[in-house]
Design an enzyme around this catalytic site. Structure first.
Site, short mmCIF file in Angstrom:
data_model
loop_
_atom_site.label_atom_id
_atom_site.label_comp_id
_atom_site.label_asym_id
_atom_site.label_seq_id
_atom_site.Cartn_x
_atom_site.Cartn_y
_atom_site.Cartn_z
N HIS A 22 0.80 -1.23 0.00
CA HIS A 22 0.00 0.00 0.00
C HIS A 22 0.84 1.29 0.00
CE1 HIS A 22 0.30 0.14 4.40
NE2 HIS A 22 -0.54 -0.83 4.59
N HIS A 76 -3.98 -9.42 14.91
CA HIS A 76 -4.21 -8.15 14.20
C HIS A 76 -5.12 -8.42 13.00
CE1 HIS A 76 -3.50 -4.38 12.29
NE2 HIS A 76 -2.38 -4.65 11.66
N GLU A 78 -5.64 -6.69 10.24
CA GLU A 78 -5.27 -6.30 8.87
C GLU A 78 -5.07 -7.56 8.03
OE1 GLU A 78 -2.14 -3.34 8.57
OE2 GLU A 78 -2.78 -2.83 6.54
N ASP A 80 -3.26 -8.72 5.76
CA ASP A 80 -2.02 -9.45 5.49
C ASP A 80 -1.79 -10.55 6.53
OD1 ASP A 80 -1.71 -7.21 7.17
OD2 ASP A 80 0.43 -7.06 6.81
N HIS A 148 -0.24 -2.05 15.31
CA HIS A 148 -0.33 -0.97 14.36
C HIS A 148 -1.74 -0.39 14.22
CE1 HIS A 148 -0.84 -0.77 9.68
NE2 HIS A 148 -0.57 0.44 10.10
N ASP A 167 2.91 -7.00 13.98
CA ASP A 167 3.65 -6.02 13.16
C ASP A 167 4.91 -5.48 13.86
OD1 ASP A 167 2.18 -5.98 10.80
OD2 ASP A 167 0.81 -4.43 11.50
N TYR A 195 10.48 -0.11 8.09
CA TYR A 195 9.15 -0.58 8.51
C TYR A 195 8.58 0.34 9.59
CZ TYR A 195 5.40 -3.75 9.59
OH TYR A 195 4.15 -4.28 9.76
N HIS A 226 6.17 -10.23 10.19
CA HIS A 226 6.83 -9.94 8.91
C HIS A 226 8.33 -10.14 9.09
CE1 HIS A 226 3.34 -8.09 6.99
NE2 HIS A 226 3.19 -7.28 8.03
FE1 FEO Z 1 -0.79 -3.88 10.12
FE2 FEO Z 1 1.24 -6.34 8.78
O1 FEO Z 1 -0.37 -5.43 9.16
#
Ligand code: FEO
Length: 398
Positions: A22, A76, A78, A80, A148, A167, A195, A226
């Site tokens: 994004h 989380h 989100e 991903d 996040h 995250d 990041y 990640h």
């Molecule tokens: Fe806030 Fe890796 O998602």
């Protein structure tokens, strides 16, 4: 899959092809890390982005029949990390979704209100300090709002001394290696800094609270969602030290000049400032937004105490590359930064208001009036930029 500890496996997805997250450039790709804990109640911590489902499932099936999974912890919402929960539930009929209160709200908005799911979702909502008994282990939870999203939380396994912070402490980095010490701390810290700058920077106060809570835990391994896992004591200490610095909006004694130019006049001003700073032995970096992307520029801003923003004027506004960057910067709000603005114009300076207001809104304190020169700057005008070296050095305390 990769065994990271007795009965704990990495079952994530390596996104080798990812180049843009994004708007955040990811030249090294990324990973979405899921972790399977094989206890009396098999538990999966986080899932992966939707297109990584088959690979995640392939890894899980090397260890267990997915139908036996009892808990899917969603640290989380989100997508991903939670994007494949819906698909997974279809083959894990007994699994409960463990998440924060905001996580439950978010998952319902993503999966249930949109009518995408025709199966029952069994939520188990947890708060900070709650325990989840999965057999030999009692997992604990730490809510970490805004690190996040409002729903974000970390899972901690006291018996393994492993923190799964989603995250936090992550990096967008694709690799067949799973550990920071296999790739090298320099690479990991560079990616972790980028990041942090692009994902976490606005939430320094919240990060400091999380770090305080984390400091009460004994940590042998940090398994983010990640990138690479932090497992050596030295590497864990390094990333904690850097997070403290970034969260406190500390920076290096260096200058970054971020600009774009139309007919090279703004570039001449940027170069002259660079030369004066270089001659004065002030560490300085030039970032041309026609070449560099926003996420790289923002990382340089996180690392620099002085930020100088420049643009040419086009139809009474800054150049679109600069305008987009300023929108991005205003959202990320770097604090404890100092700077000023500059640029070249044709017949009206009105467009520089974009630069000045964005700098103020971003929280960058003005140390000098904006320097704006008409059409092509003369040698004398360029020479006048030397007067700003003193205020810059003062802001850097050098
Ligand atoms: Fe806030 Fe890796 O998602």
């Amino acid at each position: 899959m990769r065994k990271i500890r007795d009965d704990i496996y990495w079952t994530g997805y390596i996104d080798w092809d990812l180049r843009n997250f994004h708007g955040y450039s990811t030249p090294a790709g990324s990973t979405y890390n899921a972790y399977l804990i094989m206890d009396e109640k098999p538990t999966l911590i986080d899932t992966v982005k939707h297109y990584g489902y088959d690979e995640m499932l392939w890894r899980i099936k090397q260890i267990i029949d997915p139908a036996k999974i009892q808990y899917i912890i969603s640290n989380h919402t989100e997508m991903d990390h939670s994007g494949t929960i819906g698909a997974l539930l279809k083959i894990c009929p007994n699994a409960q979704i463990v998440c924060s209160p905001k996580g439950a709200e978010g998952l319902k908005r993503h999966f249930l209100n949109s009518g995408h799911s025709d199966i029952e979702w069994k939520f188990k909502v947890v708060n900070t300090g709650d325990e989840l008994d999965i057999g030999k282990r009692k997992l604990k939870f730490l809510l970490m709002p805004m690190v996040h999203w409002p729903d974000s939380m970390a899972t901690y396994s006291p018996s393994d001394q492993i923190l799964f912070p989603n995250d936090a402490f992550g990096q967008h980095y694709a690799s067949h290696q799973r550990y920071v010490d296999e790739v090298g701390i320099e690479v990991a810290l560079k990616e972790a800094a980028k990041y942090y700058a692009n994902i976490v920077m606005p939430y320094g106060a919240q990060v400091l609270k999380v770090l305080e809570a984390v400091s009460t835990l004994t940590i042998d391994m940090i398994c983010p969602s990640h990138g690479l896992i932090w497992r050596s004591a030295e590497d864990i200490a390094q990333i904690i030290v850097h997070y403290k610095k970034w969260a406190a909006y500390e920076s290096n004694k260096q200058v970054v000049i971020v600009y774009d130019t139309m007919w090279h006049s703004t570039e001449k001003m940027a170069m002259k400032l660079y030369q004066f700073l270089d001659q004065a032995q002030v560490p300085v970096k030039l970032v041309n937004l026609k070449i560099s992307d926003y996420s790289e520029a923002v990382t340089d801003i996180m690392n620099s105490k002085v930020v100088i923003l420049g643009s040419a004027i086009l139809n009474n506004h800054v150049l679109p590359s600069v305008g987009g960057f300023l929108t991005y910067l205003k959202g990320l709000k770097p604090k404890n930064r100092f700077g000023f603005t500059f640029g070249s114009y044709g017949w009206s300076k009105v467009g520089f208001k974009d630069l000045e207001s964005a700098m103020e809104e971003s929280g960058i304190e003005k140390i000098a009036e904006g320097q704006y020169m008409q059409f092509v700057p003369s040698a004398e005008e360029l020479a006048s930029l030397e007067q700003f070296i003193g205020p810059i050095k003062k802001a850097l305390a050098i």
